[in-house]
Design an enzyme around this catalytic site. Structure first.
Site, short mmCIF file in Angstrom:
data_model
loop_
_atom_site.label_atom_id
_atom_site.label_comp_id
_atom_site.label_asym_id
_atom_site.label_seq_id
_atom_site.Cartn_x
_atom_site.Cartn_y
_atom_site.Cartn_z
N TYR A 261 40.93 11.65 -11.87
CA TYR A 261 39.76 11.93 -12.70
C TYR A 261 40.07 13.11 -13.62
CZ TYR A 261 34.74 12.83 -13.54
OH TYR A 261 33.50 13.01 -14.09
N GLY B 160 1.99 -6.03 10.00
CA GLY B 160 3.18 -5.37 9.43
C GLY B 160 3.67 -4.19 10.22
N ASP B 161 2.87 -3.71 11.17
CA ASP B 161 3.30 -2.57 11.99
C ASP B 161 3.62 -2.98 13.43
OD1 ASP B 161 0.74 -3.16 12.79
OD2 ASP B 161 -0.09 -1.16 12.48
N ARG C 185 -1.78 8.66 11.11
CA ARG C 185 -1.07 9.44 12.14
C ARG C 185 0.44 9.52 11.91
NH1 ARG C 185 -1.82 7.84 17.79
NH2 ARG C 185 -2.81 5.86 17.26
C1 UD1 Z 1 -7.27 -4.64 16.28
C2 UD1 Z 1 -8.16 -5.69 16.93
C3 UD1 Z 1 -8.18 -5.45 18.43
C4 UD1 Z 1 -6.76 -5.52 18.98
C5 UD1 Z 1 -5.88 -4.50 18.25
C6 UD1 Z 1 -4.44 -4.68 18.65
C7 UD1 Z 1 -9.88 -6.19 15.27
C8 UD1 Z 1 -11.27 -5.95 14.85
N1 UD1 Z 1 -9.50 -5.58 16.38
O1 UD1 Z 1 -7.89 -3.41 16.53
O2 UD1 Z 1 -8.95 -6.46 19.06
O3 UD1 Z 1 -6.77 -5.26 20.36
O4 UD1 Z 1 -5.95 -4.71 16.83
O5 UD1 Z 1 -3.69 -3.64 18.09
O6 UD1 Z 1 -9.15 -6.94 14.62
N2 UD1 Z 1 -5.62 -3.69 8.63
C9 UD1 Z 1 -5.66 -4.07 7.31
N3 UD1 Z 1 -6.83 -3.96 6.62
C10 UD1 Z 1 -7.95 -3.49 7.20
C11 UD1 Z 1 -7.90 -3.09 8.54
C12 UD1 Z 1 -6.72 -3.21 9.23
O7 UD1 Z 1 -4.66 -4.51 6.74
O8 UD1 Z 1 -8.98 -3.42 6.51
C13 UD1 Z 1 -4.36 -3.80 9.37
C14 UD1 Z 1 -3.89 -2.43 9.80
O9 UD1 Z 1 -2.97 -1.91 8.86
C15 UD1 Z 1 -3.23 -2.67 11.11
C16 UD1 Z 1 -3.92 -3.91 11.65
O10 UD1 Z 1 -4.58 -4.51 10.55
O11 UD1 Z 1 -1.87 -2.99 10.97
C17 UD1 Z 1 -4.88 -3.61 12.78
O12 UD1 Z 1 -5.90 -2.79 12.27
P1 UD1 Z 1 -6.57 -1.66 13.15
O13 UD1 Z 1 -7.69 -1.12 12.37
O14 UD1 Z 1 -5.54 -0.75 13.67
O15 UD1 Z 1 -7.18 -2.54 14.34
P2 UD1 Z 1 -7.47 -2.02 15.78
O16 UD1 Z 1 -8.64 -1.16 15.75
O17 UD1 Z 1 -6.23 -1.51 16.40
#
Ligand code: UD1
Ligand code: CA
Length: 452
Positions: A382, A99-100, A13
């Site tokens: 210069y 990291g975000d 996004r």
């Molecule tokens: C996750 C949590 C959720 C929580 C939310 C808070 C899980 C399963 N769920 O959901 O309970 O409320 O965060 O924001 O953990 N990332 C990786 N590798 C991956 C997947 C994700 O590095 O394979 C990183 C993403 O870049 C991101 C973070 O982990 O920064 C969270 O991943 P995302 O898939 O956004 O999790 P949510 O669905 O938001």
């Protein structure tokens, strides 16, 4: 503790070629904010999980105290933490960060670590009026028993307002065992980190929670809209800290600090100023509206008038700068120097009480004390290939519209007549003029229109 920072996600996004975690908040990559906060906790190990965007993430963050582990493909948050396992020391707990999520404070993380001790799993949770999208904290008789993701939750579970921020601390040896047993048998076919909570309960490990000081500390960036919102929150915090320190801000909503700004007593900053890198403003400094100041030291009582651009420069006490002055890298101005409108200074030292008040270029010059540089003066530093220095000694007066063709020296106390093009050194205490003598032609007449 060990710290693991998840940064492999793709950030669709953001609509950008650049990995999400490298987008900047207050001039610094989101991920660098998280790393800097982690460092305040003096971790025993610091591992970044990267993936999307390839090697750009390790290249941007590379440091002796950081290990990088690649996650490819990205199969979920549990799978992400699994990639860090070889880097994690069993004798310390593991803190998981994102990291975000750039605004978490070390104070809140320390509270979470304290709540976990050495043997508990602790989750940073908050209560939201609208918890849609987040993992919900499921409690029985007050005790946390599991986390359920939005997409897997029942209606009753979706009504829970306490959510998982994602940030948690786990005892490391147990964490490694739990991660090895995760499955992707869920609505998103991902390996959920959140499933370790039920594993801990089954293992008889106590699961507790801690809360941050503010909800903003747990907000993540998924879009440019959210990035802009967090930027404003961050800038407002910086402005509040400056006000609390005694700095006068004409409007705390109209200042941007992208780095470290330190201020002495009675500093005043007008609207729409941007500070980058390391900027030091000593006691009594005043900054006019619309200035951009980067890596600079401005001594006591200096007055920077509106619309100045200052970079890698030092400004002496009581100096008067601008409006509309440009001080480029290597500018060192002593006490009470005046630099006025449309004057550019680069790689030059100017000694005390000297003035260049209008329309001038002073580059690669050494300027003495009490020198007056007239309007339109240019150091021609210069020749198209090499740069040369101009030396202007103490008490020199340079008439307007002069060009000083470097290398050249203007001796102490010398005066240059207006319009001089100086190609050889000017003698001390003498008047040097290079322009043609003025003549008047008595019998000259203007041409008249020829009648046809
Ligand atoms: C996750 C949590 C959720 C929580 C939310 C808070 C899980 C399963 N769920 O959901 O309970 O409320 O965060 O924001 O953990 N990332 C990786 N590798 C991956 C997947 C994700 O590095 O394979 C990183 C993403 O870049 C991101 C973070 O982990 O920064 C969270 O991943 P995302 O898939 O956004 O999790 P949510 O669905 O938001
Ligand atoms: Ca998310």
């Amino acid at each position: 503790m060990n710290v693991v920072i998840l940064a492999a996600g793709m950030g669709k996004r953001m609509h950008s070629q650049m990995p999400k975690v490298l987008h900047r908040l207050a001039g610094k990559p989101l991920l660098a904010h998280v790393v800097d906060t982690a460092r305040l906790l003096s971790p025993a190990s610091l591992t970044i999980i990267y993936g999307h965007g390839g090697e750009t993430v390790p290249q941007a963050l590379q440091a002796a105290d950081i290990a990088f582990a690649k996650q490819e493909p990205q199969l979920g948050t549990g799978h992400a933490v699994l990639q860090a396992v070889p880097h994690l020391r069993d004798d310390a707990p593991t803190l998981i960060l994102y990291g975000d999520v750039p605004l978490t404070t070390a104070t809140s993380l320390q509270r979470l670590l304290d709540s976990a001790g050495t043997d508990k799993l602790s989750i940073l949770t908050v209560e939201l009026d609208n918890p849609t999208g987040y993992g919900r904290i499921v409690r029985e008789h007050g005790a946390i028993v599991r986390i359920v993701e939005q997409k897997d939750a029942t209606d009753a579970e979706r009504a829970i307002r306490e959510i998982n921020t994602g940030i948690m601390v786990a005892p490391t040896a147990k964490l490694k065992q739990w991660l090895a047993t995760l499955s992707d048998d869920n609505a998103q076919r991902e390996y959920y980190l959140t499933d370790i909570v039920a594993r801990a309960v089954a293992d008889g490990v106590q699961v507790v929670s801690a809360q941050p000081d503010a909800i903003a500390e747990t907000l993540g960036v998924n879009s440019k809209v959210q990035l802009a919102e967090l930027e404003r929150i961050y800038q407002r915090q910086q402005a509040t800290a400056l006000l609390e320190h005694g700095v006068t801000l004409a409007d705390p909503a109209r200042i941007d600090v992208r780095g470290a700004l330190s201020c002495g007593q009675d500093v005043a900053i007008d609207v729409n100023c941007v500070f980058e890198g390391k900027v030091e403003l000593e006691e009594g400094v005043s900054i006019g509206a619309h200035c951009v100041i980067k890596n600079a030291r401005i001594a006591k009582g200096a007055n920077i008038k509106p619309f100045c651009h200052i970079e890698d420069a030092q400004i002496g006490a009581g100096a008067q700068i601008g409006p509309y002055a440009r001080l480029r890298p290597g500018t060192i101005l002593a006490e009470d120097v005046h630099i006025g409108n449309f004057v550019e200074v680069k790689n030059s030292q100017i000694a005390a009480h000297s003035k260049a008040n209008h329309l001038a270029y002073v580059g690669d010059a050494t300027v003495g004390a009490r020198v007056n540089i007239g309007a339109g003066t240019i150091t021609c530093n210069y020749d198209g290939v090499n740069k040369f220095r101009t030396v202007i000694e103490d008490d020199v007066f340079i008439g307007s519209d002069s060009q000083l063709v470097a290398p050249v020296t203007v001796g102490k106390g010398a005066t240059l007549g207006a319009g001089t093009t100086l190609t050889r050194d000017a003698a001390a205490d003498k008047l040097t003029v290079s322009r043609a003598r003025q003549v008047t032609l008595d019998h000259w007449k203007r041409p008249a229109k020829i009648k046809t």
